[in-house]
Design a protein around this motif. Structure first.
Motif, PDB file in Angstrom:
ATOM      1  N   GLN A 126      48.616  78.889 -19.018  1.00 44.11           N
ATOM      2  CA  GLN A 126      49.891  79.589 -18.870  1.00 44.11           C
ATOM      3  C   GLN A 126      50.405  80.131 -20.201  1.00 44.11           C
ATOM      4  OE1 GLN A 126      52.046  76.356 -16.870  1.00 44.11           O
ATOM      5  NE2 GLN A 126      52.254  77.676 -15.076  1.00 44.11           N
ATOM      6  N   ALA A 127      50.158  79.388 -21.280  1.00 40.45           N
ATOM      7  CA  ALA A 127      50.718  79.759 -22.581  1.00 40.45           C
ATOM      8  C   ALA A 127      49.847  80.739 -23.360  1.00 40.45           C
ATOM      9  CB  ALA A 127      50.934  78.499 -23.425  1.00 40.45           C
ATOM     10  N   ASN A 128      48.614  80.949 -22.915  1.00 41.66           N
ATOM     11  CA  ASN A 128      47.673  81.791 -23.655  1.00 41.66           C
ATOM     12  C   ASN A 128      47.293  83.006 -22.821  1.00 41.66           C
ATOM     13  OD1 ASN A 128      45.280  82.890 -24.853  1.00 41.66           O
ATOM     14  ND2 ASN A 128      45.006  80.949 -25.960  1.00 41.66           N
ATOM     15  N   PRO A 129      47.943  84.145 -23.019  1.00 38.70           N
ATOM     16  CA  PRO A 129      47.665  85.334 -22.198  1.00 38.70           C
ATOM     17  C   PRO A 129      46.210  85.784 -22.259  1.00 38.70           C
ATOM     18  CG  PRO A 129      49.690  85.631 -23.448  1.00 38.70           C
ATOM     19  CD  PRO A 129      49.042  84.389 -23.973  1.00 38.70           C
ATOM     20  N   GLU A 130      45.586  85.683 -23.422  1.00 40.80           N
ATOM     21  CA  GLU A 130      44.196  86.121 -23.536  1.00 40.80           C
ATOM     22  C   GLU A 130      43.279  85.256 -22.678  1.00 40.80           C
ATOM     23  OE1 GLU A 130      42.901  86.342 -27.547  1.00 40.80           O
ATOM     24  OE2 GLU A 130      44.333  87.908 -28.119  1.00 40.80           O
ATOM     25  N   LEU A 131      43.497  83.949 -22.715  1.00 41.13           N
ATOM     26  CA  LEU A 131      42.687  83.045 -21.893  1.00 41.13           C
ATOM     27  C   LEU A 131      42.973  83.282 -20.422  1.00 41.13           C
ATOM     28  CD1 LEU A 131      40.780  80.655 -21.533  1.00 41.13           C
ATOM     29  CD2 LEU A 131      42.742  79.122 -21.874  1.00 41.13           C
TER      30      LEU A 131
END
Length: 264
Positions: A126-131
């Protein structure tokens, strides 16, 4: 959540799910069968056709899956297809849920660690847009995404955690994060627990965690697993969400209440 006939069907299949043995393999076999039924609508229609005898459907699945899944998983699958399902989708969803149960059981005494790891990975996504974009990219194959998960988590987490994160890529839920949230709830149910999301301004000390968990257990009549989120918006105090209940003792909430009273 299964309803009506599907709830009874799920219970019948769950009753033959083993509690010991190579449960990691059983979980993978059930995940694979759920994926197969989703990708093969013709097979799914036959497996859930109420006009066909249950044993005939079980024999069909035994023929299709012979030497491809473990005998223990095949017994669960055969039992499942002899049941009546409210909708065709419920069968594949049930097999996936039972795969999660088997995977949780495979961890033995590490089931609590599994819950924490699944929650942490969900927060990371949720916190990592790239992932998040990489795991939801339709241009990337599921195998490629599974390799990404393996490389990211590797030996940092339990093998069961990797298995659940890789299954979350199946598309059975709206997003990977939603799938992981559902899996954690199943894990808690396996352990007879509830799940509480706790938002605080700073990490809780171990003693404070234990006191909070004990207070919630007394209130709800069963152990409660805490998902603690450090949230700077909280300012101070604590906010607890468990099921539909919200216990808001944060400073910001108290300030809002005071402001409303003054305005009134």
């Amino acid at each position: 959540m299964m309803r009506g006939a599907s709830a009874d069907a799920y219970a019948a299949a769950a009753a033959v799910l083993p509690g010991t043995g190579d449960l990691g393999r059983v979980g993978q076999d059930l995940f694979g069968t759920a994926d197969l039924l989703r990708s093969e609508p013709g097979l799914r229609r036959v497996a859930t056709d109420v006009s066909l005898r249950g044993e005939a459907k079980a024999d069909l699945l035994r023929g299709v899956l012979a030497d491809k899944v473990s005998p223990e998983a095949l017994e669960v699958i055969a039992t499942a297809v002899t049941q009546r399902w409210t909708s065709g989708r419920d069968l594949s969803d049930a097999l996936e849920q039972l795969g999660v149960v088997a995977t949780v059981r495979s961890t033995g005494g590490d089931a609590g660690r599994l819950e924490d790891e699944v929650f942490a990975v969900g927060r990371l996504v949720q916190a990592n847009p790239e992932l998040r974009d990489a795991l939801s990219d339709p241009a990337r194959s599921r195998s490629d995404k599974a390799d990404l998960v393996e490389g990211l988590l590797g030996d940092k987490v339990l093998p069961a955690t990797v298995a659940l994160v890789q299954q979350s890529l199946s598309g059975s839920h709206r997003t990977v994060a939603v799938a992981l949230g559902a899996y954690q709830k199943i894990a808690a149910e396996v352990r007879g627990e509830g799940v509480a999301t706790v938002r605080v301004a700073r990490p809780l000390a171990d003693d404070d965690r234990q006191r909070l968990a004990g207070a919630l257990a007394r209130t709800y009549g069963r152990d409660v697993h805490l998902n603690v989120i450090v949230d700077p918006d909280v300012l101070g105090g604590i906010r607890v969400e468990i099921g539909d209940d919200v216990i808001d003792g944060t400073v910001s909430s108290r300030l809002d209440d005071a402001g409303r009273r003054l305005a009134g």
